[in-house]
Design a protein around this motif. Sequence first.
Motif, PDB file in Angstrom:
ATOM      1  N   ARG A   1       0.830  -1.199   0.000  1.00  0.00           N
ATOM      2  CA  ARG A   1       0.000   0.000   0.000  1.00  0.00           C
ATOM      3  C   ARG A   1       0.867   1.253   0.000  1.00  0.00           C
ATOM      4  N   GLN A   2       2.011   1.165   0.723  1.00  0.00           N
ATOM      5  CA  GLN A   2       2.908   2.313   0.808  1.00  0.00           C
ATOM      6  C   GLN A   2       3.674   2.540  -0.496  1.00  0.00           C
ATOM      7  N   HIS A   3       3.802   1.503  -1.339  1.00  0.00           N
ATOM      8  CA  HIS A   3       4.611   1.605  -2.546  1.00  0.00           C
ATOM      9  C   HIS A   3       3.786   1.267  -3.780  1.00  0.00           C
ATOM     10  N   ASN A   4       2.527   1.687  -3.766  1.00  0.00           N
ATOM     11  CA  ASN A   4       1.652   1.543  -4.928  1.00  0.00           C
ATOM     12  C   ASN A   4       1.571   0.097  -5.418  1.00  0.00           C
ATOM     13  N   GLY A   5       1.522  -0.863  -4.469  1.00  0.00           N
ATOM     14  CA  GLY A   5       1.322  -2.272  -4.821  1.00  0.00           C
ATOM     15  C   GLY A   5       2.570  -3.006  -5.238  1.00  0.00           C
ATOM     16  N   THR A   6       3.733  -2.397  -5.243  1.00  0.00           N
ATOM     17  CA  THR A   6       4.962  -3.069  -5.676  1.00  0.00           C
ATOM     18  C   THR A   6       6.001  -3.047  -4.555  1.00  0.00           C
ATOM     19  N   LEU A   7       6.520  -4.242  -4.243  1.00  0.00           N
ATOM     20  CA  LEU A   7       7.574  -4.328  -3.228  1.00  0.00           C
ATOM     21  C   LEU A   7       8.933  -4.306  -3.917  1.00  0.00           C
ATOM     22  N   GLN A   8       9.851  -3.524  -3.385  1.00  0.00           N
ATOM     23  CA  GLN A   8      11.222  -3.526  -3.886  1.00  0.00           C
ATOM     24  C   GLN A   8      12.039  -4.526  -3.077  1.00  0.00           C
TER      25      GLN A   8
ATOM     26  N   VAL B   1       9.971 -16.408  -9.416  1.00  0.00           N
ATOM     27  CA  VAL B   1       9.119 -15.452  -8.707  1.00  0.00           C
ATOM     28  C   VAL B   1       7.921 -15.087  -9.594  1.00  0.00           C
ATOM     29  N   ASN B   2       6.717 -15.099  -9.002  1.00  0.00           N
ATOM     30  CA  ASN B   2       5.525 -14.803  -9.797  1.00  0.00           C
ATOM     31  C   ASN B   2       4.661 -13.685  -9.196  1.00  0.00           C
ATOM     32  N   GLY B   3       5.172 -12.982  -8.194  1.00  0.00           N
ATOM     33  CA  GLY B   3       4.404 -11.906  -7.581  1.00  0.00           C
ATOM     34  C   GLY B   3       4.737 -10.548  -8.191  1.00  0.00           C
ATOM     35  N   ASP B   4       4.122  -9.520  -7.637  1.00  0.00           N
ATOM     36  CA  ASP B   4       4.322  -8.151  -8.106  1.00  0.00           C
ATOM     37  C   ASP B   4       5.451  -7.511  -7.306  1.00  0.00           C
ATOM     38  N   TYR B   5       6.684  -7.643  -7.816  1.00  0.00           N
ATOM     39  CA  TYR B   5       7.852  -7.169  -7.088  1.00  0.00           C
ATOM     40  C   TYR B   5       8.737  -6.350  -8.020  1.00  0.00           C
ATOM     41  N   GLU B   6       9.476  -5.455  -7.427  1.00  0.00           N
ATOM     42  CA  GLU B   6      10.541  -4.754  -8.136  1.00  0.00           C
ATOM     43  C   GLU B   6      11.856  -5.341  -7.650  1.00  0.00           C
ATOM     44  N   MET B   7      12.562  -6.017  -8.552  1.00  0.00           N
ATOM     45  CA  MET B   7      13.822  -6.664  -8.167  1.00  0.00           C
ATOM     46  C   MET B   7      14.705  -6.826  -9.389  1.00  0.00           C
ATOM     47  N   LYS B   8      15.980  -7.006  -9.148  1.00  0.00           N
ATOM     48  CA  LYS B   8      16.924  -7.237 -10.232  1.00  0.00           C
ATOM     49  C   LYS B   8      16.572  -8.540 -10.945  1.00  0.00           C
ATOM     50  N   GLY B   9      16.872  -8.571 -12.243  1.00  0.00           N
ATOM     51  CA  GLY B   9      16.546  -9.749 -13.030  1.00  0.00           C
ATOM     52  C   GLY B   9      17.171 -11.024 -12.511  1.00  0.00           C
ATOM     53  N   GLY B  10      18.358 -10.911 -11.950  1.00  0.00           N
ATOM     54  CA  GLY B  10      19.045 -12.097 -11.451  1.00  0.00           C
ATOM     55  C   GLY B  10      18.376 -12.739 -10.257  1.00  0.00           C
ATOM     56  N   LEU B  11      17.467 -11.999  -9.599  1.00  0.00           N
ATOM     57  CA  LEU B  11      16.779 -12.554  -8.436  1.00  0.00           C
ATOM     58  C   LEU B  11      15.441 -13.207  -8.800  1.00  0.00           C
ATOM     59  N   GLN B  12      14.945 -12.940  -9.983  1.00  0.00           N
ATOM     60  CA  GLN B  12      13.595 -13.373 -10.326  1.00  0.00           C
ATOM     61  C   GLN B  12      13.465 -14.877 -10.511  1.00  0.00           C
ATOM     62  N   TRP B  13      14.557 -15.536 -10.803  1.00  0.00           N
ATOM     63  CA  TRP B  13      14.546 -16.994 -10.903  1.00  0.00           C
ATOM     64  C   TRP B  13      15.922 -17.513 -10.498  1.00  0.00           C
TER      65      TRP B  13
END
Length: 315
Positions: free
Chosen positions: A32-39, A131-143
Amino acid sequence: MNLKKLKIAAVALFVLALAAPALEAQRHKARRQHNGTLQIIALQTYVEGRDATYNVKPADHIPVSVGERVKIYLVGTALIDNAGEEQPVDANFTVAAGRGNIEIVQTGSNWALVQVKSSGDDGMAQLGYEVNGDYEMKGGLQWGRITLAIEEGDEESEEEEVEQGRWDRAEELTEQLYNAILDEEPRGETARRDTEHIYEMGAIGVRDVALALADDAGSDYDRLSEDEAIEVLGRLYRGLLQRDGGDEELWDEDRGFRTNVDTLRRQGYERMIRVILDAPEFTTANDLRNFGYLAGHSGDDDWREHGPRYAKPRH
């Protein structure tokens, strides 16, 4: 597992049960604090019931044991108000390597329940995640992959425990036979080979060693007086048949004992040992009915001529 460990595990599971709703609430608040996206700036895993946390990148290996079932959670460090907070990270899980070593039993939004089946050739297996959620993260962390380091664990320990128990019993029976038949403690290479023969052959080996010791006694128990025969037979009854009572008690209350005193004096020591070994009481008193021989062995009349064939199990 002892009571103390059980209590610790129970407390850990209780803490995790309490922590899960709190983490979920933190996640919704942060979104909610970051418009639905977690960093997410880092990923870790933890295993239910353990205190340790394992990095995903750079990777820490998660130690597991054959036969163990582990619930592995994927957790991220989220940047919230310029501070890092632990947040569950949703992902799909697959077996990425070591398919014969592990199996995914069940999955949740951010966890996988894994059954460890084998250590394989290299003792390793890998759980893949995406990863399949709504996140902001570096590409190397997504899988990536979560590596499990598999030890033989409980299965090997049980085998070692069985081996140790059989060896201990062989040593106890060897000592029992030497004390009863020769009235001395087992020592030296011959005694070691007698123990190995009992370890290998079980009840058959017990009988073989008993008769060998009777032969070792030679003429030591020839021409016994009645009093001497009562003393010798009393030792055999207590040592081989686990009888209670002294010599006089056995003489007064056991007609078979009196008969065997005569057998010992007239037919000799080896004959008396055979009579005792053939008695069902000997098998029952020493719990030999289910003490079988090791697979692949069928007896060896020359066991005393061989060198040591078994490494003594370590306590």
